[in-house]
Design an enzyme around this catalytic site. Structure first.
Site, PDB file in Angstrom:
ATOM      1  N   SER A   1       0.816  -1.198   0.000  1.00 41.56           N
ATOM      2  CA  SER A   1       0.000   0.000   0.000  1.00 41.56           C
ATOM      3  C   SER A   1       0.860   1.262   0.000  1.00 41.56           C
ATOM      4  O   SER A   1       1.624   1.487  -0.936  1.00 41.56           O
ATOM      5  CB  SER A   1      -0.955  -0.076   1.197  1.00 41.56           C
ATOM      6  OG  SER A   1      -1.972   0.875   1.107  1.00 41.56           O
TER       7      SER A   1
ATOM      8  N   HIS B   1      -3.067  -2.025  -3.989  1.00 39.43           N
ATOM      9  CA  HIS B   1      -4.534  -2.017  -3.942  1.00 39.43           C
ATOM     10  C   HIS B   1      -5.042  -0.581  -3.950  1.00 39.43           C
ATOM     11  O   HIS B   1      -4.272   0.367  -3.889  1.00 39.43           O
ATOM     12  CB  HIS B   1      -5.072  -2.786  -2.733  1.00 39.43           C
ATOM     13  CG  HIS B   1      -4.663  -2.245  -1.403  1.00 39.43           C
ATOM     14  ND1 HIS B   1      -4.944  -2.885  -0.236  1.00 39.43           N
ATOM     15  CD2 HIS B   1      -3.993  -1.126  -1.034  1.00 39.43           C
ATOM     16  CE1 HIS B   1      -4.478  -2.190   0.783  1.00 39.43           C
ATOM     17  NE2 HIS B   1      -3.891  -1.114   0.322  1.00 39.43           N
TER      18      HIS B   1
END
Length: 195
Positions: free
Chosen positions: A97, A122
């Protein structure tokens, strides 16, 4: 009640901490381990500026993070590009992330990882409460953030933006070899001598 043993233990730990910090500074190494926060961003950005002021020699930035606050990750990402010395990012453990956002700040040829590193890309996520109009504003902002992050990862990997968007629609995990094939990593290293 004061415990003299505890006080003595703290006194002996302090010089070791300072000595370790001094050795890390001499080795031009920075460690990002854990959640990306504003406090961590301030510390890492300060270290980058201090190392850049000390010399133009390369800096090694080790990343092992589950992610965290995107804007704090942006701050570190931008500072890596801002300072004059070359910054090598070395992935270890997991680079997820906002941690991956920091990792890709270095040019591809300066992005390395250890063999068991895992990467996670993501969509950004967030939670909001309040009036419907405020929730709508937050939703628009998170969509803009997602589009911006997709562009950053596209530029960093050479993958088309639409592929990044599709891959990151849900959690997208990659092992070290997969990350190399995807364009996140240039080399997988097993020894500091390879850097």
């Amino acid at each position: 009640m004061r415990n003299d043993d505890d006080q003595e233990e703290k006194k002996t730990e302090l010089p070791l901490g300072k000595e370790t910090e001094a050795n890390l500074f001499k080795s031009r190494s920075i460690f990002i381990y854990g959640t990306i926060t504003q406090e961590l961003a301030q510390k890492v950005c300060s270290q980058l500026v201090a190392l850049a002021a000390a010399s133009d020699d390369d800096i090694r930035l080790f990343v092992n993070s589950p992610g965290g606050h995107v804007e704090s990750g942006d701050s570190i990402h931008d500072m890596i590009k801002f300072v004059k010395p070359k910054v090598w990012t070395i992935g270890t453990g997991w680079v997820a992330s906002a941690g991956a956002l920091i990792y890709v700040a270095a040019p591809k040829e300066q992005r390395l990882c250890l063999p068991n590193t895992r990467f996670l890309l993501h969509q950004p996520s967030g939670g909001t409460r309040g009036m419907a109009s405020d929730i709508e504003i937050q939703a628009r902002e998170i969509i803009k953030m997602n589009e911006r992050l997709n562009r950053i990862f596209s530029e960093a990997t050479g993958q088309p933006v639409d592929k990044i968007a599709k891959d990151t629609d849900r959690d997208y995990w990659l092992g070290a070899e997969e990350a190399k094939a995807y364009g996140l990593v240039s080399r997988i290293v097993t020894s500091i001598a390879e850097i």
